[in-house]
Design a protein around this motif. Structure first.
Motif, PDB file in Angstrom:
ATOM      1  N   LYS A  71      16.387  37.823  16.659  1.00 13.20           N
ATOM      2  CA  LYS A  71      16.865  36.682  15.872  1.00 13.20           C
ATOM      3  C   LYS A  71      18.000  37.102  14.933  1.00 13.20           C
ATOM      4  O   LYS A  71      19.013  36.395  14.803  1.00 13.20           O
ATOM      5  N   ILE A  72      17.847  38.259  14.295  1.00  8.43           N
ATOM      6  CA  ILE A  72      18.889  38.768  13.404  1.00  8.43           C
ATOM      7  C   ILE A  72      20.157  39.076  14.196  1.00  8.43           C
ATOM      8  O   ILE A  72      21.279  38.762  13.772  1.00  8.43           O
ATOM      9  N   ALA A  73      19.986  39.705  15.378  1.00  7.68           N
ATOM     10  CA  ALA A  73      21.148  40.043  16.206  1.00  7.68           C
ATOM     11  C   ALA A  73      21.898  38.791  16.654  1.00  7.68           C
ATOM     12  O   ALA A  73      23.141  38.770  16.644  1.00  7.68           O
ATOM     13  N   ASN A  74      21.164  37.746  17.034  1.00  4.23           N
ATOM     14  CA  ASN A  74      21.814  36.497  17.459  1.00  4.23           C
ATOM     15  C   ASN A  74      22.617  35.876  16.316  1.00  4.23           C
ATOM     16  O   ASN A  74      23.747  35.406  16.518  1.00  4.23           O
ATOM     17  N   GLU A  75      22.036  35.873  15.113  1.00  2.45           N
ATOM     18  CA  GLU A  75      22.739  35.328  13.945  1.00  2.45           C
ATOM     19  C   GLU A  75      23.971  36.165  13.614  1.00  2.45           C
ATOM     20  O   GLU A  75      25.044  35.631  13.281  1.00  2.45           O
ATOM     21  N   PHE A  76      23.829  37.486  13.734  1.00  4.23           N
ATOM     22  CA  PHE A  76      24.930  38.405  13.461  1.00  4.23           C
ATOM     23  C   PHE A  76      26.083  38.152  14.437  1.00  4.23           C
ATOM     24  O   PHE A  76      27.269  38.100  14.046  1.00  4.23           O
ATOM     25  N   VAL A  77      25.756  37.989  15.722  1.00  2.81           N
ATOM     26  CA  VAL A  77      26.787  37.747  16.743  1.00  2.81           C
ATOM     27  C   VAL A  77      27.495  36.415  16.498  1.00  2.81           C
ATOM     28  O   VAL A  77      28.722  36.310  16.669  1.00  2.81           O
ATOM     29  N   ASN A  78      26.748  35.400  16.084  1.00  9.29           N
ATOM     30  CA  ASN A  78      27.364  34.094  15.793  1.00  9.29           C
ATOM     31  C   ASN A  78      28.356  34.191  14.640  1.00  9.29           C
ATOM     32  O   ASN A  78      29.427  33.562  14.665  1.00  9.29           O
ATOM     33  N   ILE A  79      28.001  34.972  13.610  1.00 14.94           N
ATOM     34  CA  ILE A  79      28.922  35.171  12.479  1.00 14.94           C
ATOM     35  C   ILE A  79      30.177  35.908  12.947  1.00 14.94           C
ATOM     36  O   ILE A  79      31.298  35.580  12.553  1.00 14.94           O
ATOM     37  N   PHE A  80      29.978  36.905  13.813  1.00 17.37           N
ATOM     38  CA  PHE A  80      31.115  37.660  14.350  1.00 17.37           C
ATOM     39  C   PHE A  80      32.045  36.748  15.158  1.00 17.37           C
ATOM     40  O   PHE A  80      33.269  36.835  15.047  1.00 17.37           O
ATOM     41  N   LYS A  81      31.456  35.861  15.963  1.00 19.22           N
ATOM     42  CA  LYS A  81      32.256  34.922  16.765  1.00 19.22           C
ATOM     43  C   LYS A  81      33.102  34.011  15.875  1.00 19.22           C
ATOM     44  O   LYS A  81      34.271  33.742  16.173  1.00 19.22           O
ATOM     45  N   SER A  82      32.493  33.542  14.790  1.00 20.91           N
ATOM     46  CA  SER A  82      33.214  32.620  13.905  1.00 20.91           C
ATOM     47  C   SER A  82      34.388  33.287  13.195  1.00 20.91           C
ATOM     48  O   SER A  82      35.348  32.616  12.801  1.00 20.91           O
ATOM     49  N   ASN A  83      34.328  34.620  13.031  1.00 19.61           N
ATOM     50  CA  ASN A  83      35.423  35.342  12.374  1.00 19.61           C
ATOM     51  C   ASN A  83      36.413  35.950  13.359  1.00 19.61           C
ATOM     52  O   ASN A  83      37.444  36.485  12.954  1.00 19.61           O
ATOM     53  N   LEU A  84      36.083  35.865  14.647  1.00 19.51           N
ATOM     54  CA  LEU A  84      36.883  36.560  15.652  1.00 19.51           C
ATOM     55  C   LEU A  84      38.259  35.939  15.845  1.00 19.51           C
ATOM     56  O   LEU A  84      39.246  36.645  16.109  1.00 19.51           O
ATOM     57  N   HIS A  85      38.360  34.607  15.705  1.00 14.99           N
ATOM     58  CA  HIS A  85      39.633  33.932  15.966  1.00 14.99           C
ATOM     59  C   HIS A  85      40.733  34.332  14.974  1.00 14.99           C
ATOM     60  O   HIS A  85      41.922  34.157  15.244  1.00 14.99           O
ATOM     61  N   LYS A  86      40.335  34.884  13.808  1.00 13.51           N
ATOM     62  CA  LYS A  86      41.327  35.299  12.813  1.00 13.51           C
ATOM     63  C   LYS A  86      42.011  36.606  13.192  1.00 13.51           C
ATOM     64  O   LYS A  86      43.017  36.981  12.591  1.00 13.51           O
ATOM     65  N   ARG A 121       6.352  41.124  17.089  1.00 11.14           N
ATOM     66  CA  ARG A 121       6.909  40.326  15.998  1.00 11.14           C
ATOM     67  C   ARG A 121       8.205  40.940  15.478  1.00 11.14           C
ATOM     68  O   ARG A 121       9.193  40.229  15.235  1.00 11.14           O
ATOM     69  N   THR A 122       8.204  42.271  15.303  1.00 13.11           N
ATOM     70  CA  THR A 122       9.409  42.966  14.839  1.00 13.11           C
ATOM     71  C   THR A 122      10.543  42.833  15.845  1.00 13.11           C
ATOM     72  O   THR A 122      11.707  42.617  15.483  1.00 13.11           O
ATOM     73  N   LYS A 123      10.206  42.955  17.140  1.00  8.37           N
ATOM     74  CA  LYS A 123      11.220  42.837  18.190  1.00  8.37           C
ATOM     75  C   LYS A 123      11.839  41.444  18.180  1.00  8.37           C
ATOM     76  O   LYS A 123      13.062  41.296  18.276  1.00  8.37           O
ATOM     77  N   ASN A 124      11.002  40.415  18.077  1.00  3.71           N
ATOM     78  CA  ASN A 124      11.516  39.041  18.053  1.00  3.71           C
ATOM     79  C   ASN A 124      12.404  38.802  16.831  1.00  3.71           C
ATOM     80  O   ASN A 124      13.421  38.104  16.914  1.00  3.71           O
ATOM     81  N   LYS A 125      12.007  39.405  15.705  1.00  5.24           N
ATOM     82  CA  LYS A 125      12.805  39.236  14.486  1.00  5.24           C
ATOM     83  C   LYS A 125      14.150  39.935  14.621  1.00  5.24           C
ATOM     84  O   LYS A 125      15.192  39.408  14.212  1.00  5.24           O
ATOM     85  N   ASN A 126      14.156  41.134  15.221  1.00 11.83           N
ATOM     86  CA  ASN A 126      15.406  41.854  15.430  1.00 11.83           C
ATOM     87  C   ASN A 126      16.347  41.084  16.345  1.00 11.83           C
ATOM     88  O   ASN A 126      17.563  41.070  16.152  1.00 11.83           O
TER      89      ASN A 126
END
Length: 378
Positions: free
Chosen positions: A87-102, A80-85
């Motif tokens: 999920k958090i990493a995927n969300e974190f990477v998506n946020i990074f992608k959205s800010n990368l173009h700047k 459960r902890t691994k799956n949650k980590n």
């Protein structure tokens, strides 16, 4: 139980010997030798240890069943902890992608280049997993797959260069500010009725000592003080590194809350009649109280006696029952310190070579905590 037999091995023994329970209960010496030999060879356990285990547990197999349940429960919690980590990493990477173009000017080889093996976002994912390790960059290696599904080894020094570029471009700072602003706007104002502050001393490992100071209260070790201001739920709304790591908490308060709360957050935080700011006895001083009042908060700080024996002075600074009830909520900031270290073990010590790099690590742990809160809300 013999020291050579772990819980897992004991459960495996139980599974292999369950069908021979009757023989075991009658006489352990009459246990099928072939079964014993098979178990000994498979799990590398001495025969004497096996017979000793059988003698100790021949009438206590229910205990072993309970151990099996506990291990299964631990395995479920780990999954459960691994799956949650993830999920958090995927969300974190998506946020990074959205800010990368700047920040294209700071990326030498954009993702659109066909010759590029690993996208910038995948480098960031590697960095997220790197934060779970308490090691220096030079000792880190990770095997991943590139665009063509070929195995590629990421070296720590390469990752360090990437992190330095992100830090200089301030992309992590922007994500940090946007996540806190989003949280402040999203949650109800009642969350800011009580704000707790505290500092956490982090000892040094590899940072330049010229940027740090010795702290006489921690065996005169070099280190830094991480300042946290959290709301009633324990979510950080201000994080920074105190200018002085050698002084007491009340001497570093002015620099820690110099820009707290930020102008864009004031209308969400300071819009109530009473907002308490809780702090431990290390912050107790009249100067600290005046500073907190000037920020629009009501100070609620534990009294520091400082070897005072004047009973009138001690009684005068005692809290009322209502104040004690409110002050009991301050423990949440201690929990937040633990959550940050748990989510990012590198915060236990300063493995970075500069203070700015360490601050970047602190902000990454806070962003992870904010993303985790948002996922839990959903």
């Amino acid at each position: 139980m013999h020291s050579n037999i772990t819980i897992i091995k004991s459960i495996k023994l139980y599974e292999n010997l369950t069908e021979h329970n009757e023989k075991i209960k009658d006489d352990t010496k009459k246990t099928d030798k072939e079964i014993v030999t098979k178990v000994v060879d498979k799990y590398n356990i001495s025969k004497s240890a096996l017979y000793r285990w059988l003698n100790n547990h021949k009438n206590d197999l229910d205990y072993l069943k309970s151990l099996k349940r506990d291990v299964n429960r631990c395995k479920y919690q780990q999954r459960r902890t691994k799956n949650k980590n993830i999920k958090i990493a995927n969300e974190f990477v998506n946020i990074f992608k959205s800010n990368l173009h700047k920040h294209k000017e700071h990326i030498k080889c954009p993702d659109s280049y066909s010759s590029r093996k690993i996208p910038e976002s995948e480098w960031f994912r590697v960095y997220i997993y790197f934060l779970y390790n308490s090691i220096h960059f030079s000792r880190f290696e990770m095997v991943i797959k590139d665009k063509n599904n070929k195995i590629f080894t990421v070296m720590g020094k390469q990752l360090n260069n990437k992190v330095n570029n992100w830090r200089k471009s301030k992309i992590i700072d922007e994500i940090f500010e946007s996540e806190i602003t989003d949280y402040v706007k999203r949650v109800p104002n009642s969350n800011f009725f009580i704000i707790s502050i505290d500092t956490m001393f982090v000892p040094n490992m590899y940072c330049k000592t010229s940027e740090l100071e010795r702290n006489p209260h921690y065996k005169s070790k070099y280190g830094a003080k991480v300042f946290n201001a959290v709301d009633i739920k324990g979510t950080p709304i201000e994080v920074n590194i105190s200018e002085k790591s050698s002084g007491l908490d009340h001497t570093t308060l002015e620099s820690s809350i110099k820009f707290f709360p930020k102008e864009e957050h004031k209308k969400y935080i300071i819009n109530q009649e009473t907002i308490y700011l809780l702090a431990d006895a290390g912050y107790h001083s009249e100067k600290s109280k005046d500073l907190i009042r000037s920020k629009g908060f009501i100070p609620l700080i534990a009294y520091n006696k400082r070897n005072t024996k004047d009973e009138d002075k001690i009684n005068k600074n005692k809290m009322t029952k209502e104040e004690k009830k409110i002050y009991s909520k301050r423990i949440i900031v201690e929990n937040t310190n633990a959550w940050e270290v748990q989510g990012c073990p590198r915060l236990a010590k300063i493995y970075d070579k500069s203070k700015d790099s360490f601050l970047c690590t602190v902000k990454m742990s806070v962003i992870r905590l904010l993303i985790n809160r948002r996922i839990n809300e959903d």
